[in-house]
Design a protein around this motif. Structure first.
Motif, PDB file in Angstrom:
ATOM      1  N   TRP A  31      58.011  56.140  20.238  1.00  0.00           N
ATOM      2  CA  TRP A  31      57.404  56.575  21.712  1.00  0.00           C
ATOM      3  C   TRP A  31      56.424  57.767  21.063  1.00  0.00           C
ATOM      4  CZ3 TRP A  31      58.359  55.194  26.455  1.00  0.00           C
ATOM      5  CH2 TRP A  31      59.646  54.505  26.789  1.00  0.00           C
TER       6      TRP A  31
ATOM      7  N   ASP B  44      52.783  57.255  25.863  1.00  0.00           N
ATOM      8  CA  ASP B  44      53.464  55.972  26.291  1.00  0.00           C
ATOM      9  C   ASP B  44      54.104  56.261  27.588  1.00  0.00           C
ATOM     10  OD1 ASP B  44      53.050  54.345  24.236  1.00  0.00           O
ATOM     11  OD2 ASP B  44      54.119  55.543  22.776  1.00  0.00           O
TER      12      ASP B  44
ATOM     13  N   GLN C 215      53.154  47.662  26.195  1.00  0.00           N
ATOM     14  CA  GLN C 215      53.598  49.070  25.457  1.00  0.00           C
ATOM     15  C   GLN C 215      55.327  48.679  24.956  1.00  0.00           C
ATOM     16  OE1 GLN C 215      56.688  51.089  26.704  1.00  0.00           O
ATOM     17  NE2 GLN C 215      55.954  52.307  25.031  1.00  0.00           N
TER      18      GLN C 215
ATOM     19  N   GLN D  59      46.406  50.823  25.761  1.00  0.00           N
ATOM     20  CA  GLN D  59      47.710  50.654  25.126  1.00  0.00           C
ATOM     21  C   GLN D  59      47.532  49.908  23.871  1.00  0.00           C
ATOM     22  OE1 GLN D  59      50.428  52.194  26.568  1.00  0.00           O
ATOM     23  NE2 GLN D  59      51.433  51.806  24.546  1.00  0.00           N
TER      24      GLN D  59
ATOM     25  N   ASN E  72      49.358  51.420  20.362  1.00  0.00           N
ATOM     26  CA  ASN E  72      50.268  50.650  19.775  1.00  0.00           C
ATOM     27  C   ASN E  72      49.891  50.512  18.289  1.00  0.00           C
ATOM     28  OD1 ASN E  72      51.755  50.400  22.261  1.00  0.00           O
ATOM     29  ND2 ASN E  72      51.126  48.141  22.304  1.00  0.00           N
TER      30      ASN E  72
ATOM     31  N   SER F 104      50.602  53.767  16.631  1.00  0.00           N
ATOM     32  CA  SER F 104      51.838  54.045  16.490  1.00  0.00           C
ATOM     33  C   SER F 104      52.540  53.216  15.335  1.00  0.00           C
ATOM     34  CB  SER F 104      52.505  53.940  17.898  1.00  0.00           C
ATOM     35  OG  SER F 104      51.869  54.723  18.788  1.00  0.00           O
TER      36      SER F 104
END
Length: 296
Positions: free
Chosen positions: A95, A99, A158, A239, A243, A246
């Motif tokens: 997370w 998000d 997500q 998003q 991603n 992340s």
């Protein structure tokens, strides 16, 4: 993000947002008339749609105190929902603070599904029990389903739950996997930019004239969904970039055909037939990675 979930606030915030923002959407012609050019046809349409015609309009225009109150409350409730949303145990574990936006939109989508189901049940009861079908349930169901379809796409992005083919991806080293990730994310961003560039003019025109569905209930499906497509595709592209950032240093994951197996269901099967009966059939990701570690 904390795993504590299921508190009343997590139900109330998306429900409150759906209620308030639904009012804003239905009364959007008032805001178009107040801030846009004069349009007699739209003014006549709004006179028919206005849920609170008895209230005096503010600023000498068309929108009343409820309309502008709902317009001000919508972003406040959305921010409150984003701040209070919590991760459920089955959701993706990695997370970032940003998000939370996609996850809260996912909660709104879930609430819309509840509302959609309620409308369908209501229509079935009236149609087949009381033989008094409504004029609005079918079109409202289509309208809600359109929003569910679009919003669910952002939540799926997500959660990394969109359809992907890993046959080649799993066979290459991590550095090449990152190259694949950059290429796929770039394609998503390019597609989103092209769609927004090509569709903005038509979507804006339909929105400004508040194009309706042309039925007895006559909801503004073209006016709202055309704009929503562009908004959601932009959020999906953002998003996808989030991603990528992340997951850049994430540990490579072994993907198998058993990724979608319900672990609880598998445990119940083991209890029913005994662990000896499924020893060689355990093809879950954990079992495969465990076996690979033993052979190293």
């Amino acid at each position: 993000m904390e795993q504590k979930h299921g508190t009343p606030i997590e139900w109330l915030m998306p429900l409150a947002f759906c209620t308030v923002f639904g009012w804003v959407v239905w009364h959007t012609p008032a805001f178009i008339l107040d801030f846009g050019p004069e349009n007699q046809q739209l003014a006549a349409l709004y006179a028919r749609l206005d849920v609170s015609p008895g209230l005096a309009p503010l600023f000498g225009g068309y929108g009343d105190i409820i309309d502008y109150g709902a317009l001000l409350l919508s972003p406040l409730i959305f921010i409150g929902g984003v701040m209070t949303v919590r991760r459920a145990p089955m959701e993706f574990e990695s997370w970032r603070a940003i998000d939370r936006v996609a996850v809260f939109i996912g909660r709104i989508t879930m609430m819309l599904i509840v509302l959609l189901t309620s409308v369908m049940i209501y229509e079935v009861i009236l149609r087949y029990v009381f033989e008094a079908p409504t004029l609005w349930a079918n079109e409202l169901s289509l309208w809600l389903a359109g929003f569910v379809f679009l919003l669910a796409g952002l939540y799926a992005m997500q959660q990394r739950s969109h359809i992907r083919i890993f046959l080649l991806y799993d066979a290459v080293p991590r550095w090449l996997q990152r190259v694949f990730d950059v290429v796929s994310t770039s394609l998503i961003v390019i597609f989103a930019a092209a769609l927004i560039y090509g569709g903005y003019g038509e979507a804006f025109a339909k929105f400004m004239r508040w194009e309706t569905f042309g039925t007895a209930f006559d909801p503004p499906i073209p006016a709202t969904l055309k704009i929503m497509v562009l908004v959601i595709i932009a959020l999906v592209a953002i998003q996808a970039v989030i991603n990528l950032i992340s997951d850049w240093n994430a540990v490579p994951v072994v993907h198998t055909a058993a990724d979608d197996i319900d672990q609880d269901e598998l445990e119940r099967l083991k209890a029913a037939v005994g662990n000896e009966g499924v020893g060689e059939l355990d093809v879950t990701r954990g079992a495969i990675q465990g076996n690979q570690s033993e052979h190293k």
